[in-house]
Structures are given as C-alpha cells and as structure tokens.
Scaffold this motif. Structure first.
Motif, PDB file in Angstrom:
ATOM      1  N   ASN A 172       0.636  -1.088   0.093  1.00  0.00           N
ATOM      2  CA  ASN A 172       0.172  -0.277   0.453  1.00  0.00           C
ATOM      3  C   ASN A 172       0.666   0.932  -0.253  1.00  0.00           C
ATOM      4  N   ASP A 173       0.375   2.332  -0.561  1.00  0.00           N
ATOM      5  CA  ASP A 173       1.576   3.276  -1.025  1.00  0.00           C
ATOM      6  C   ASP A 173       1.253   4.803  -0.756  1.00  0.00           C
ATOM      7  N   ARG A 174       1.645   5.659   0.895  1.00  0.00           N
ATOM      8  CA  ARG A 174       0.782   6.068   1.292  1.00  0.00           C
ATOM      9  C   ARG A 174       0.664   7.416   0.808  1.00  0.00           C
ATOM     10  N   VAL A 175       2.353   7.216  -0.709  1.00  0.00           N
ATOM     11  CA  VAL A 175       2.049   8.390  -0.923  1.00  0.00           C
ATOM     12  C   VAL A 175       0.906   8.911  -1.830  1.00  0.00           C
ATOM     13  N   SER A 176       0.684   7.602  -3.006  1.00  0.00           N
ATOM     14  CA  SER A 176       0.386   8.130  -3.197  1.00  0.00           C
ATOM     15  C   SER A 176      -1.369   7.385  -3.769  1.00  0.00           C
ATOM     16  N   GLY A 177      -1.458   6.710  -2.620  1.00  0.00           N
ATOM     17  CA  GLY A 177      -2.604   6.293  -1.986  1.00  0.00           C
ATOM     18  C   GLY A 177      -3.620   4.747  -2.697  1.00  0.00           C
ATOM     19  N   ASP A 195       6.664   5.683   1.266  1.00  0.00           N
ATOM     20  CA  ASP A 195       5.695   5.669   2.024  1.00  0.00           C
ATOM     21  C   ASP A 195       5.064   4.132   2.014  1.00  0.00           C
ATOM     22  N   LEU A 196       5.908   2.589   2.884  1.00  0.00           N
ATOM     23  CA  LEU A 196       5.047   1.522   1.828  1.00  0.00           C
ATOM     24  C   LEU A 196       4.865   0.798   3.192  1.00  0.00           C
ATOM     25  N   VAL A 226       8.139   0.963   4.499  1.00  0.00           N
ATOM     26  CA  VAL A 226       9.374   1.232   3.706  1.00  0.00           C
ATOM     27  C   VAL A 226       9.618   2.465   4.105  1.00  0.00           C
ATOM     28  N   PHE A 227      10.541   3.037   3.934  1.00  0.00           N
ATOM     29  CA  PHE A 227      10.099   4.394   4.234  1.00  0.00           C
ATOM     30  C   PHE A 227      11.187   5.304   4.303  1.00  0.00           C
ATOM     31  N   ASN A 228      11.959   6.690   2.745  1.00  0.00           N
ATOM     32  CA  ASN A 228      12.498   7.415   3.166  1.00  0.00           C
ATOM     33  C   ASN A 228      11.482   8.727   2.505  1.00  0.00           C
ATOM     34  N   PRO A 229      11.778   9.712   2.741  1.00  0.00           N
ATOM     35  CA  PRO A 229      11.013  11.238   2.827  1.00  0.00           C
ATOM     36  C   PRO A 229      11.620  11.273   1.864  1.00  0.00           C
ATOM     37  N   LEU A 246      19.428  11.390   2.712  1.00  0.00           N
ATOM     38  CA  LEU A 246      20.121  10.586   1.445  1.00  0.00           C
ATOM     39  C   LEU A 246      20.938   9.336   2.220  1.00  0.00           C
ATOM     40  N   ARG A 247      20.931   9.702   3.434  1.00  0.00           N
ATOM     41  CA  ARG A 247      22.395   8.791   4.471  1.00  0.00           C
ATOM     42  C   ARG A 247      21.168   8.007   5.315  1.00  0.00           C
ATOM     43  N   MET A 248      19.466   7.780   4.946  1.00  0.00           N
ATOM     44  CA  MET A 248      19.195   6.706   5.867  1.00  0.00           C
ATOM     45  C   MET A 248      18.117   6.578   4.965  1.00  0.00           C
ATOM     46  N   VAL A 249      16.835   4.839   5.222  1.00  0.00           N
ATOM     47  CA  VAL A 249      16.526   4.217   4.811  1.00  0.00           C
ATOM     48  C   VAL A 249      15.415   3.392   5.777  1.00  0.00           C
ATOM     49  N   CYS A 250      14.609   3.116   6.317  1.00  0.00           N
ATOM     50  CA  CYS A 250      13.658   2.759   7.436  1.00  0.00           C
ATOM     51  C   CYS A 250      13.101   1.432   7.008  1.00  0.00           C
ATOM     52  N   VAL A 251      13.957   0.143   7.547  1.00  0.00           N
ATOM     53  CA  VAL A 251      12.925  -0.899   6.588  1.00  0.00           C
ATOM     54  C   VAL A 251      12.334  -1.327   8.400  1.00  0.00           C
ATOM     55  N   GLU A 252      11.284  -1.363   8.737  1.00  0.00           N
ATOM     56  CA  GLU A 252      10.285  -0.968   9.662  1.00  0.00           C
ATOM     57  C   GLU A 252       9.471  -2.763  10.148  1.00  0.00           C
ATOM     58  N   ALA A 253      10.002  -3.537  10.478  1.00  0.00           N
ATOM     59  CA  ALA A 253       8.985  -4.683  11.477  1.00  0.00           C
ATOM     60  C   ALA A 253       8.088  -4.265  12.038  1.00  0.00           C
TER      61      ALA A 253
END
Ligand code: TA6
Length: 278
Positions: A172-177, A195-196, A226-229, A246-253
């Motif tokens: 589910n893409d929270r940016v595009s909906g 923001d998936l 999975v998130f990157n702003p 540029l220096r981060m990526v969220c991979v969240e359980a």
C-alpha cells in the motif's frame, strides 16, 4: 550498586553493549531507543540524525523507535503511539545484552485505558543485532494494538541502495494512495518519497549498497514498512539533518494493517534481527 548507564546526548542515560569482537550497541533509557549499532569493523549501521532532539516527550530521530500501541496516525493517540517517548527501566543487562521494561502509567491510562507490560531485549552477536519485543496484556480486558520496530538504517547514498526480497509482494503506497500495488522487480530502488506498507511481508530482505549486504529478518510481525522522506518531506522534518534523506532508509518490522488482538493476561512477541553478510 553503581548504574551501568552512561550519559548520552542531552544528558539522557544510555547503556552501551560491547561484544568481544569489538562490535557495540547503545540504547537510551528514553524510549528504550537503540541509537547505535557498530559492527566489529567500527562501521555504524544505524542512522541517527545530527539534528535529533534528545529530551523528554520527544522521539529520537533515527535508530530504532519502538512504536506501540498505535502506528503513525492510525488512531486517536499521538503519532506512533506512546512508548517511544517514555522512560523505560533497565531490567537486566550483561556485556552483550540487555532487557528494558515499561508498563502503563496514570498518563497512558488517561489516553489508552489498558494495562500492559513491555519487555524489550537487545542482544549483540558476532555479526548481528537482535531486538525482541514482548507485549503482555496485564489487565482484565482484551486490547488491540499496532506496533513496529521503526528502524532507520544508515546508508552512504540512498541512490545506490537496493532492497532484495520484495519481488511479487503487494504494498500500500501511502504517498500515492494506491493499494495492492505489486513490486514487480527483484530489486527495490529509491527514486522518490517512499512510504510503503507491505502486508504479510516476506520475513527477510537484503539491504545492499556497494559491497555491503545487511540481512534484515523479522519474526512475529505480519507487515513491513519501507520509508524514505526524500527531499521535500525531508526538508519539513526539523529534526532530520540537512539532506538526511540521502543517508537513511527505514525498513521496519510492523504489525499495522490488521491491529493485533491480545486477550487478558496473554503475551505477544516479535523480533527483528540485522546481520552483516560478508
Ligand atoms: O513509518 C513511516 C512513517 O509512518 C512515515 O509516514 C513518517 O511519518 C515516519 O513514519 C516518521 O514518523 P515520525 O512521527 O517519527 O516523524
């Protein structure tokens, strides 16, 4: 008995775990927030914003925020729930592992009328860090909750990063909906605000950047975020350092799509383990 806690940023107490091979991790009492994991080669594997706040009632930007009992704004509670800005208590520790604990308070009962006891166990291994959260319903009535280990991984350049293991998964893409979008390619790359939520996500993904491969494994959690702003949203995040995207990526359980039900006096457990692959 002297406390094993040392002073961290903002004068907040933190605990350092050390492994005989030289790897280390740091956990703040504030939010039981893992803020650092350095592998034996001395390389920091987690992102921590240089503009992060370190103060009461405010989440640390980076590391591993513990999200409970609400994910994001999926409910009436503060963003990402209650416990990431509360002071936890150190229950036990050794050189390579520690357990923090937190329960409901008069304050939490006012906004979320349920009794709980969370145990958070961090264990440093040769090439990995494992984080396990145990949630116990200590009250007499069932509650539902969402939770996540909202992990910020450090990268050199997000444009060089890929995630392997999500092929054919729906998200589910929270940016595009748009919902139920299929990840068609073997490798997931970052090219924009991301923001998936992947419901029923595969248990393992591999984060690759150049010669670095980090295996990210989750158990107990049903979903993955999975998130990157990216640039525009990143610029609105006051506690995200300049060009921090540029220096981060969220991979969240995460368990967020379908809130989990926990009956009275029952326990739920989930874990996330990060392993550096040679
Ligand atoms: O997990 C992704 C997310 O929900 C994004 O939508 C973004 O809000 C991020 O969490 C950070 O949230 P925070 O409250 O820490 O700024």
């Amino acid at each position: 008995m002297t406390t094993p806690m040392i002073l961290g940023e903002g004068g907040l107490p933190k605990l350092r775990l050390t492994h005989p091979n030289g790897s280390s991790a740091e956990i703040y009492q504030h939010g039981a927030h893992v803020a650092s994991w350095k592998t034996a080669d001395g390389v920091e594997q987690l992102f921590l914003s240089g503009a992060s706040h370190f103060k009461a009632q405010t989440a640390i930007r980076g590391g591993v925020p513990i999200i409970f009992p609400q994910f994001s704004n999926f409910g009436p509670l503060p963003m990402h729930g209650l416990v990431r800005t509360m002071d936890w208590q150190l229950l036990e520790h050794q050189n390579t592992q520690a357990t923090f604990i937190i329960t409901e308070t008069e304050e939490t009962l006012k906004v979320w009328p349920f009794h709980f006891e969370l145990h958070y166990h961090a264990a440093l291994h040769e090439k990995s860090l494992s984080l396990t959260i145990t949630i116990k319903n200590t009250g007499d009535k069932m509650f539902t909750f969402q939770n996540s280990l909202h992990t910020y991984f450090r990268v050199k350049d997000i444009n060089q990063v890929s995630l392997r293991g999500l092929k054919d998964s729906l998200y589910n893409d929270r940016v595009s909906g748009h919902n139920d979008v299929q990840q068609r390619e073997e490798l997931f790359h970052f090219t924009q605000e991301t923001d998936l939520i992947f419901p029923k996500a595969p248990h393992e993904v591999l984060l690759n950047e150049g010669t670095r491969n980090l295996n990210i494994k989750q158990q107990g959690f049903t979903d993955r975020v999975v998130f990157n702003p990216w640039i525009k949203k990143g610029d609105t995040m006051a506690d995200l350092e300049k060009e921090g995207y540029l220096r981060m990526v969220c991979v969240e359980a995460a368990s967020v799509i379908k809130p989990l039900e926990l009956a009275a006096h029952k326990t739920w457990q989930g874990s996330q383990t990060f392993t550096l692959i040679d």
